[in-house]
Every structure is written in structure tokens, then in C-alpha cells.
Motif scaffolding. Sequence first.
Motif, PDB file in Angstrom:
ATOM      1  N   HIS A 173      11.535  -3.057  -4.742  1.00  0.00           N
ATOM      2  CA  HIS A 173      10.374  -3.522  -5.512  1.00  0.00           C
ATOM      3  C   HIS A 173      10.376  -2.987  -6.941  1.00  0.00           C
ATOM      4  N   GLN A 204      14.244  -7.499  -8.175  1.00  0.00           N
ATOM      5  CA  GLN A 204      13.256  -8.317  -8.896  1.00  0.00           C
ATOM      6  C   GLN A 204      13.918  -9.176  -9.969  1.00  0.00           C
ATOM      7  N   ARG A 294      -2.277   0.979 -11.753  1.00  0.00           N
ATOM      8  CA  ARG A 294      -2.287   2.304 -11.139  1.00  0.00           C
ATOM      9  C   ARG A 294      -2.121   3.291 -12.278  1.00  0.00           C
ATOM     10  N   LYS A 299       3.207   2.721 -16.801  1.00  0.00           N
ATOM     11  CA  LYS A 299       2.405   1.542 -17.132  1.00  0.00           C
ATOM     12  C   LYS A 299       2.010   1.461 -18.607  1.00  0.00           C
ATOM     13  N   THR A 329      -6.334   2.949 -11.472  1.00  0.00           N
ATOM     14  CA  THR A 329      -6.513   3.303 -10.069  1.00  0.00           C
ATOM     15  C   THR A 329      -5.829   4.637  -9.762  1.00  0.00           C
ATOM     16  N   SER A 370     -10.505   2.648  -7.477  1.00  0.00           N
ATOM     17  CA  SER A 370     -10.011   1.339  -7.079  1.00  0.00           C
ATOM     18  C   SER A 370     -11.206   0.417  -6.876  1.00  0.00           C
ATOM     19  N   LEU A 371     -11.196  -0.726  -7.524  1.00  0.00           N
ATOM     20  CA  LEU A 371     -12.294  -1.687  -7.375  1.00  0.00           C
ATOM     21  C   LEU A 371     -11.987  -2.632  -6.221  1.00  0.00           C
ATOM     22  N   ASP A 393       8.713  -1.881 -15.515  1.00  0.00           N
ATOM     23  CA  ASP A 393       8.014  -2.282 -14.288  1.00  0.00           C
ATOM     24  C   ASP A 393       8.900  -3.284 -13.551  1.00  0.00           C
ATOM     25  N   GLY A 394       9.033  -3.094 -12.223  1.00  0.00           N
ATOM     26  CA  GLY A 394       9.888  -3.997 -11.442  1.00  0.00           C
ATOM     27  C   GLY A 394       9.481  -5.446 -11.661  1.00  0.00           C
ATOM     28  N   MET A 395       8.216  -5.759 -11.366  1.00  0.00           N
ATOM     29  CA  MET A 395       7.686  -7.092 -11.625  1.00  0.00           C
ATOM     30  C   MET A 395       6.424  -6.993 -12.466  1.00  0.00           C
ATOM     31  N   ASN A 396       5.366  -6.470 -11.911  1.00  0.00           N
ATOM     32  CA  ASN A 396       3.981  -6.386 -12.357  1.00  0.00           C
ATOM     33  C   ASN A 396       3.190  -7.589 -11.875  1.00  0.00           C
ATOM     34  N   LEU A 397       2.461  -7.351 -10.796  1.00  0.00           N
ATOM     35  CA  LEU A 397       1.681  -8.418 -10.165  1.00  0.00           C
ATOM     36  C   LEU A 397       0.370  -8.677 -10.882  1.00  0.00           C
ATOM     37  N   GLU A 401      -1.610 -12.135 -11.333  1.00  0.00           N
ATOM     38  CA  GLU A 401      -2.973 -12.302 -10.806  1.00  0.00           C
ATOM     39  C   GLU A 401      -3.900 -12.811 -11.909  1.00  0.00           C
TER      40      GLU A 401
HETATM   41  C1  GDG Z   1       5.231  -2.054  -7.303  1.00  0.00           C
HETATM   42  C2  GDG Z   1       6.156  -2.173  -8.515  1.00  0.00           C
HETATM   43  C3  GDG Z   1       5.971  -4.659  -8.337  1.00  0.00           C
HETATM   44  C4  GDG Z   1      -4.703  -2.306  -9.112  1.00  0.00           C
HETATM   45  N1  GDG Z   1      -5.910  -1.763  -9.331  1.00  0.00           N
HETATM   46  C5  GDG Z   1      -6.742  -2.287  -8.403  1.00  0.00           C
HETATM   47  C6  GDG Z   1      -6.015  -3.169  -7.607  1.00  0.00           C
HETATM   48  N2  GDG Z   1      -4.773  -3.153  -8.054  1.00  0.00           N
HETATM   49  C7  GDG Z   1      -3.695  -3.971  -7.475  1.00  0.00           C
HETATM   50  C8  GDG Z   1      -3.352  -5.113  -8.386  1.00  0.00           C
HETATM   51  C9  GDG Z   1      -1.930  -5.442  -7.933  1.00  0.00           C
HETATM   52  C10 GDG Z   1      -1.417  -4.088  -7.466  1.00  0.00           C
HETATM   53  O1  GDG Z   1      -2.530  -3.220  -7.311  1.00  0.00           O
HETATM   54  C11 GDG Z   1      -0.500  -3.451  -8.494  1.00  0.00           C
HETATM   55  O2  GDG Z   1       0.727  -4.133  -8.438  1.00  0.00           O
HETATM   56  P1  GDG Z   1       1.773  -4.041  -9.619  1.00  0.00           P
HETATM   57  O3  GDG Z   1       2.843  -5.023  -9.349  1.00  0.00           O
HETATM   58  O4  GDG Z   1       1.054  -4.283 -10.902  1.00  0.00           O
HETATM   59  O5  GDG Z   1       2.305  -2.549  -9.651  1.00  0.00           O
HETATM   60  P2  GDG Z   1       2.804  -1.405  -8.566  1.00  0.00           P
HETATM   61  O6  GDG Z   1       1.681  -0.881  -7.787  1.00  0.00           O
HETATM   62  O7  GDG Z   1       3.512  -0.390  -9.417  1.00  0.00           O
HETATM   63  O8  GDG Z   1       3.828  -2.162  -7.589  1.00  0.00           O
HETATM   64  C12 GDG Z   1       5.838  -3.447  -9.278  1.00  0.00           C
HETATM   65  C13 GDG Z   1       5.209  -4.443  -7.050  1.00  0.00           C
HETATM   66  O9  GDG Z   1       5.534  -3.199  -6.441  1.00  0.00           O
HETATM   67  C14 GDG Z   1       5.500  -5.565  -6.036  1.00  0.00           C
HETATM   68  O10 GDG Z   1       6.862  -5.694  -5.806  1.00  0.00           O
HETATM   69  O11 GDG Z   1       5.436  -5.789  -9.011  1.00  0.00           O
HETATM   70  O12 GDG Z   1       6.737  -3.601 -10.362  1.00  0.00           O
HETATM   71  O13 GDG Z   1       6.018  -1.032  -9.368  1.00  0.00           O
HETATM   72  O14 GDG Z   1      -1.933  -6.311  -6.837  1.00  0.00           O
HETATM   73  O15 GDG Z   1      -4.291  -6.137  -8.195  1.00  0.00           O
HETATM   74  N3  GDG Z   1      -6.545  -3.874  -6.585  1.00  0.00           N
HETATM   75  C15 GDG Z   1      -7.867  -3.684  -6.328  1.00  0.00           C
HETATM   76  N4  GDG Z   1      -8.622  -2.814  -7.059  1.00  0.00           N
HETATM   77  C16 GDG Z   1      -8.108  -2.104  -8.090  1.00  0.00           C
HETATM   78  O16 GDG Z   1      -8.825  -1.317  -8.726  1.00  0.00           O
HETATM   79  N5  GDG Z   1      -8.450  -4.367  -5.329  1.00  0.00           N
END
Ligand code: GDG
Length: 483
Positions: A173, A204, A294, A299, A329, A370-371, A393-397, A401
Motif C-alpha cells: 500500500h 500503487q 493522519r 503528509k 487524525t 478522527s471524525l 504517499d503510496g496513493m492518497n485516498l 474521496e
Molecule cells: C495508506 C497509504 C494509501 C482520515 N481522517 C479521518 C478519516 N480518514 C480516512 C480518509 C482515508 C484514510 O483515512 C486515509 O487514507 P490515505 O490513503 O489518505 O492514507 P494512509 O492512511 O496513509 O493509507 C496510502 C492507502 O494506504 C491505501 O492503499 O492510499 O498511500 O499511506 O480513507 O478518509 N476517516 C474518518 N474520519 C477522519 O477523521 N472517518
Amino acid sequence: MGEQSDPPGTAQSGQSRPLIIAANRLPVTRTEDGWAASPGGLVRALLPSVRDSGGKWVGWTGIADDEASLDGPIHLEGIEMHAVPLSASEIEDYYEGFSNDTLWPLYHDALRDSGYGAGDWEAYRIVNQRFANILAEIAPPDAMVWVHDYQLQLVPAMLRSQRTDVRIGFFNHIPFPPSELFVRLPWRNEIVEGLLGADLIGFQRRRGAENFAAVAEQLLDATVEFDDQPGDSRSIGVISRPGSAHVTRIGPFPISIDVGEFEELAAGRSTRQRVSSLRTRLGEPEVILLGVDRLDYTKGIGSRLKAFGALLDEGRLDPERHVLVQVATPTREGVDHYREERAEIERLVGEINGEHARVGYPVIHYFHRSLSLEDLIPLYRVADVMLVTPFRDGMNLVAKEYVATRLDHDGVLVLSEFTGAADELTDAVLVNPHDDEALKDAIETAVAMHRHERRSRMEAMRSLVVEHDVDHWASRFLAELAG
Ligand code: GDG
């Protein structure tokens, strides 16, 4: 995920072998009367395939020395979940130590120094072996086992040595680093050997696959052949080694989100009501900027805050017209680098608000918690400018979103070039977050962008995200693994 879509791994990929998922964390949380499933896009995308194929899920419950591991499998959502026990010291050494203090910084461009403790490595090896042993025991004959992420890189070879009948997939990831960084790792050969136990390794980005191919050639004398020219974002490479009949295929499989779920929540009545009250509560600013991350040093939250502060200092943004909402978060608070990052971010928020806030109107609204999704989605909907500025960042979801929730085809995404998402979301305002001036210019460009241009960029990004959702990702990976 649309209701009509077939579960990945079944109809689309044409395979019906039991699908076993292994990941550091089980998708469960402890409740007063047992366990509840903890959903997320990845989990929702994979659960139907696991359930329909009679598969299982293997991972840690998130609780140290959890006795649940001794009570047999947890039955949730129609599937069997097998808990892997971890002691408090293993969490410290395998998880916080080797995974998050050694591998995480190294795989993210060495943005912080990595620790290289032999004790942490030993715990990593022991925990990976435990995962492999449980998988070897519970996987039905001819199963497909899909192992997730950097915490479990030794599992593929450890499992293959016990079970030659199963097909093994691995998905990374996070980025896979260039060889100049990877070879710093004292246990580099063991990691590459571990991964090469897989039949298919997904990254990714194409660049991650190429970086891995280079270290396999350099360290283990492997031969790699890609089925195309460098630069093709979808191609598959084949890695073989002298004296071994086993080959490993590698390739880019960019992950995505459950677009249907985000669209549905964004269209809901409660979101619409919250959007209008949010703007009022923020003081009816002309432009709302948003960051959601996070609280991780990868980030780029600090640089983003500094750029916002500098634009206010220079009069290029106006505290009466522009506000920033930053959700950070809590994460990995047991690791020093994360505690230092939090202190720095909170210092910056205090400094910038100290200089630019008016009574009752901060310029930065900061949340260190975390919301719920019900609170997060209205923020995406109300944000005129979304700031996604990681150093790597691998992707950044979050970027995807934001785009998925913009049913109004409005909003501007400022996106770091160093995210996987930048390969696909080329209609964002792309920026190098290491360049302070470029970051300020990108924010200013986004704030000032004309409605017509905002719309055409957002429409292009939306059609890409809608087409390539998380089901598409899982189906492509499982079809390739089955084939
Ligand atoms: C790893 C890789 C790759 C964040 N704050 C809240 C919340 N979030 C959710 C977001 C999103 C997720 O957390 C974060 O995903 P990211 O992809 O941005 O980053 P990582 O956590 O570092 O994930 C990354 C991922 O794995 C998948 O392969 O994209 O590159 O590092 O979904 O919405 N969700 C809620 N409240 C918050 O305050 N509910």
C-alpha cells in the motif's frame, strides 16, 4: 460500490478458489458484547469475495495479548476471522519499531531517520512467521491468499515453503523505494526473498514495481522482463531466478475507494443540511480550504500550514475571506517522530491563529481527532479547495474521496506530485510540496480559479475516479492472481 457489481474475485475474475486475506489488522473492533465489523473501502470491496468463496480473514485484533485469539475464530459478516496474537512487546518491536520506525521512513524517501534495531527485526520475523503458520493451517486446498502491506513482507515465502498448492498475492500500500534507499536495510535480502515467495506483487505505481525489479536484479541476481516499454502504467513484469521454477509477476494496481458509498453519503439530506450550517459556522468565508490527514510527517501538513500562513502574511490571502480547516487524525503516538510532528503542527496552528485570527474567527480550525464519515463528508462538500500535499504517499485516498463527493462538479484539488493519485488525477493543481514558493502559488491559483475551469477539471477527475473504483482495483488484482 454499485449494488449491481459482481464481487471481485468471483464473476469478474472467473475464479472460485477460497480467498484468504491477511493484513496486520483484522477489520473488527471490540464492543461490550463481542465484536463489530469495522468497515472501510478496502474491507467492503473484499468482504463479498471472501464470503462468497468460503474464504477467511487473518490479522491482529488491535488489542495486546488479546485472549480472543485463544477462543477460536470470530464469526462476523458471514466469514471466519482468525486473530493473530501479539504481545505488548511484539507490538512495540514488530509494529512500532520495525514496521513504523524502520520501514515506514525508509519507504517514504527517508524523510526521517530509520532505526535499525536487530531486536525489532527479530520480532518482525517472528510475527511474520506466526502469520504464515496460521495461514498454512487454515487455508483450504488451492486457496488464493492475498497478503497486505509492508508489515507482512516475509509472509509470502514463509507460506510458500509450507503450502505449494495456494496462490499467493501481495499488495504494497505504500511506495516501494528506489534501490539507493532500500539497500540501506541490513535485512534487504531477506525482505526481497520474502516478497518473491508471492505469485503476484501489486504496487500503487509503475515506479514502485520498477524499483522492486531493480533491487531483485541487484541483490538476488534475478531476471526481470516487462511486457512493454517503460512508462506504460498498466504493464506486468515477470521475475525469475536462476535454478528456480517459481516466477513472480509484478505490476501497478492503483487502489481506489468505494465511490458509490461516498456519492450516496454526499447526496444525503443530512450532508446537505450540514454543508450550509458549516459555512455559516465558519463565518461565511469566501473560500474554505481543507486538509484531512493522519497526523503523519509524510503528509506535509506543516509545509501546508506554513504556506497558508505566509500567504496571509504577504496579503495574498485575507483572514476575513479565507479559512483553513485541518483534520489531523491521531496516529502511531508511541513513535517519537509522530509526537514531534504533532508538537510542530500544533505550534504552527497556534502561531498562525495568534497572528491572524479575529475574536470568534480563527483562520485555522484544527481537529486532532478522527471524525465520523457523517462529519467528514460535509467538510469535503463545503471545501472550495482541498489541500493534499504529502512529501510522499503510496496513493492518497483523501484526494479520491474529495473528488467522489463533489456531485456539484465544483471544488479544486491541490495535489502533490509525490502521491500515487497524481498519476491519475492529472487535472488537479499539481505541486511539488518541497518547493515553498510553488506551494504558495498553487494554493493561490486554486483559490482564484475561475468557475468554468474548476468545473472542467473536476468533471475530468470525477469520471476517472468513478470508472476506477475499489472494485475495479480488487477485480483486476484477483483476476491477474488467478490467471
Ligand atoms: C495508506 C497509504 C494509501 C482520515 N481522517 C479521518 C478519516 N480518514 C480516512 C480518509 C482515508 C484514510 O483515512 C486515509 O487514507 P490515505 O490513503 O489518505 O492514507 P494512509 O492512511 O496513509 O493509507 C496510502 C492507502 O494506504 C491505501 O492503499 O492510499 O498511500 O499511506 O480513507 O478518509 N476517516 C474518518 N474520519 C477522519 O477523521 N472517518
